[in-house]
Motif scaffolding. Structure first.
Motif, PDB file in Angstrom:
ATOM      1  N   VAL A 168       0.835  -1.204   0.000  1.00  0.00           N
ATOM      2  CA  VAL A 168       0.000   0.000   0.000  1.00  0.00           C
ATOM      3  C   VAL A 168       0.869   1.254   0.000  1.00  0.00           C
ATOM      4  CG1 VAL A 168      -1.912  -1.152   1.160  1.00  0.00           C
ATOM      5  CG2 VAL A 168      -0.191   0.058   2.528  1.00  0.00           C
ATOM      6  N   ALA A 169       0.317   2.324  -0.571  1.00  0.00           N
ATOM      7  CA  ALA A 169       1.039   3.593  -0.666  1.00  0.00           C
ATOM      8  C   ALA A 169       1.097   4.288   0.688  1.00  0.00           C
ATOM      9  CB  ALA A 169       0.358   4.496  -1.685  1.00  0.00           C
ATOM     10  N   THR A 170       2.231   4.956   0.929  1.00  0.00           N
ATOM     11  CA  THR A 170       2.424   5.704   2.167  1.00  0.00           C
ATOM     12  C   THR A 170       3.266   6.939   1.880  1.00  0.00           C
ATOM     13  OG1 THR A 170       3.179   5.519   4.474  1.00  0.00           O
ATOM     14  CG2 THR A 170       4.533   4.442   2.802  1.00  0.00           C
ATOM     15  N   ASP A 171       3.454   7.792   2.864  1.00  0.00           N
ATOM     16  CA  ASP A 171       4.438   8.876   2.833  1.00  0.00           C
ATOM     17  C   ASP A 171       4.270   9.851   1.673  1.00  0.00           C
ATOM     18  OD1 ASP A 171       6.761  10.125   3.974  1.00  0.00           O
ATOM     19  OD2 ASP A 171       7.879   9.399   2.244  1.00  0.00           O
ATOM     20  N   ARG A 172       3.124  10.489   1.555  1.00  0.00           N
ATOM     21  CA  ARG A 172       2.902  11.570   0.592  1.00  0.00           C
ATOM     22  C   ARG A 172       3.322  11.188  -0.829  1.00  0.00           C
ATOM     23  NH1 ARG A 172       5.382  13.603   4.899  1.00  0.00           N
ATOM     24  NH2 ARG A 172       7.354  13.890   3.795  1.00  0.00           N
ATOM     25  N   PRO A 173       2.583  10.324  -1.497  1.00  0.00           N
ATOM     26  CA  PRO A 173       2.931   9.937  -2.874  1.00  0.00           C
ATOM     27  C   PRO A 173       2.990  11.155  -3.790  1.00  0.00           C
ATOM     28  CG  PRO A 173       1.168   8.553  -1.990  1.00  0.00           C
ATOM     29  CD  PRO A 173       1.349   9.686  -1.028  1.00  0.00           C
ATOM     30  N   SER A 174       3.908  11.130  -4.755  1.00  0.00           N
ATOM     31  CA  SER A 174       4.046  12.231  -5.705  1.00  0.00           C
ATOM     32  C   SER A 174       4.226  11.664  -7.104  1.00  0.00           C
ATOM     33  CB  SER A 174       5.253  13.103  -5.339  1.00  0.00           C
ATOM     34  OG  SER A 174       6.462  12.432  -5.649  1.00  0.00           O
ATOM     35  N   SER A 175       4.360  12.551  -8.084  1.00  0.00           N
ATOM     36  CA  SER A 175       4.552  12.103  -9.461  1.00  0.00           C
ATOM     37  C   SER A 175       5.962  11.593  -9.700  1.00  0.00           C
ATOM     38  CB  SER A 175       4.256  13.253 -10.431  1.00  0.00           C
ATOM     39  OG  SER A 175       5.168  14.327 -10.228  1.00  0.00           O
ATOM     40  N   GLN A 176       6.887  11.845  -8.761  1.00  0.00           N
ATOM     41  CA  GLN A 176       8.272  11.406  -8.910  1.00  0.00           C
ATOM     42  C   GLN A 176       8.613  10.183  -8.071  1.00  0.00           C
ATOM     43  OE1 GLN A 176       9.968  15.549  -8.165  1.00  0.00           O
ATOM     44  NE2 GLN A 176      11.425  14.737  -9.648  1.00  0.00           N
ATOM     45  N   GLN A 177       7.916   9.996  -6.988  1.00  0.00           N
ATOM     46  CA  GLN A 177       8.301   8.952  -6.042  1.00  0.00           C
ATOM     47  C   GLN A 177       7.061   8.380  -5.364  1.00  0.00           C
ATOM     48  OE1 GLN A 177      10.940   6.532  -4.820  1.00  0.00           O
ATOM     49  NE2 GLN A 177      11.937   8.429  -5.406  1.00  0.00           N
ATOM     50  N   LEU A 178       7.046   7.074  -5.249  1.00  0.00           N
ATOM     51  CA  LEU A 178       5.958   6.378  -4.568  1.00  0.00           C
ATOM     52  C   LEU A 178       6.577   5.378  -3.607  1.00  0.00           C
ATOM     53  CD1 LEU A 178       2.972   5.553  -4.217  1.00  0.00           C
ATOM     54  CD2 LEU A 178       3.239   4.075  -6.227  1.00  0.00           C
ATOM     55  N   SER A 179       6.219   5.480  -2.335  1.00  0.00           N
ATOM     56  CA  SER A 179       6.725   4.555  -1.322  1.00  0.00           C
ATOM     57  C   SER A 179       5.613   3.594  -0.930  1.00  0.00           C
ATOM     58  CB  SER A 179       7.209   5.325  -0.086  1.00  0.00           C
ATOM     59  OG  SER A 179       8.277   6.185  -0.418  1.00  0.00           O
TER      60      SER A 179
END
Length: 256
Positions: A168-179
């Motif tokens: 699952v996505a966490t930590d403020r997903p952005s267009s450059q990085q997905l954690s």
């Protein structure tokens, strides 16, 4: 959950283990934490990349074109791709490698490369469909990650079997990085996550299994390079134009 600078998780330099890996018709384990084997619907898109004493994962986006992490194919060594059809292994030579021109070892750099296959085409390799998702994911969105990497960190003999798991996505997903993290562990203790050899692996939207990203790195929330905590992904929407333009230039045009 703020992340420190992570480290790339792709090539692992264990030539003896790699030699043992390439020879069998059926390869041997992957993603740490006891992840299950990938189903055939996912496996038909995914390839194993070997060369330069390293192992990585890639995903077919055209019959003769594979998308992977740029840090997987940095050396001038000869790379080969292995696609698996049941117990049959198809080995493909690489005609060219094109990394994204802005790639660097920074965690937020476009860690992407296109690998053009030499003819003939691999009949058992099915191109993955790109996601129509344009906005960054929301925290809690679910994604399927697949890779051929080690099943136990530091044990090269456990690499080579395609596994897949939902994170699952966490930590403020952005267009450059997905954690991404294991929803059972929330990054607090080790669980499911990518490890050495999973770099370049595909990340699919769980809702429609469309391709949304490429695995780039793994680490812990304090930045230590440990598997099973945080999986770092390069989202593809931001780089879709580069992928389309480069694919066309390589003679493998894609649907926009």
């Amino acid at each position: 959950m703020a992340l420190s600078a992570p480290s790339k998780c792709g090539p692992w330099f264990a030539l003896g283990a790699l030699a043992c890996l390439v020879l069998p018709a059926v390869p041997a384990a992957a993603i740490v934490g006891g992840a299950p084997f990938a189903d055939r619907a996912i496996a038909r898109h995914v390839v194993l990349i070997v060369g330069g004493h390293s192992l990585c994962t890639g995903v077919a986006i055209a019959p003769d074109l594979v998308l992977t992490a740029a840090h997987c194919v940095l050396s001038n060594g000869k790379y080969r791709l292995l696609a698996f059809d049941g117990r049959r292994t198809v080995v493909k030579d690489v005609a060219s490698v094109t990394p994204h021109p802005q790639f660097s070892l920074r965690a937020d750099a476009p860690d992407l490369a296109l690998v053009k296959l030499a003819p003939p085409l691999a009949a058992n390799l099915a191109p993955a469909a790109f996601s129509d998702r344009r906005a960054p994911p929301s925290v809690g969105d679910r994604f399927i990650v697949a890779g051929f990497g080690v099943g136990v960190q530091g044990d090269g003999k456990t690499a080579g079997k395609l596994r897949a798991v939902t994170l699952v996505a966490t930590d403020r997903p952005s267009s450059q990085q997905l954690s991404l993290i294991d929803p059972r562990k929330l990054g607090e203790t080790a669980g499911f996550g990518v490890c050495n050899g999973d770099s370049g692996g595909p990340v699919f939207d769980e809702r429609d299994r469309a391709l949304v990203g490429i695995v780039s790195w793994s680490g812990r929330t304090d930045g230590e390079a440990v598997c099973g905590f945080v999986t770092g992904v390069i989202p593809l929407a931001r780089y879709r134009y580069w992928i389309l333009e480069t694919a066309a230039r390589l003679g493998s045009p894609l649907e926009p």
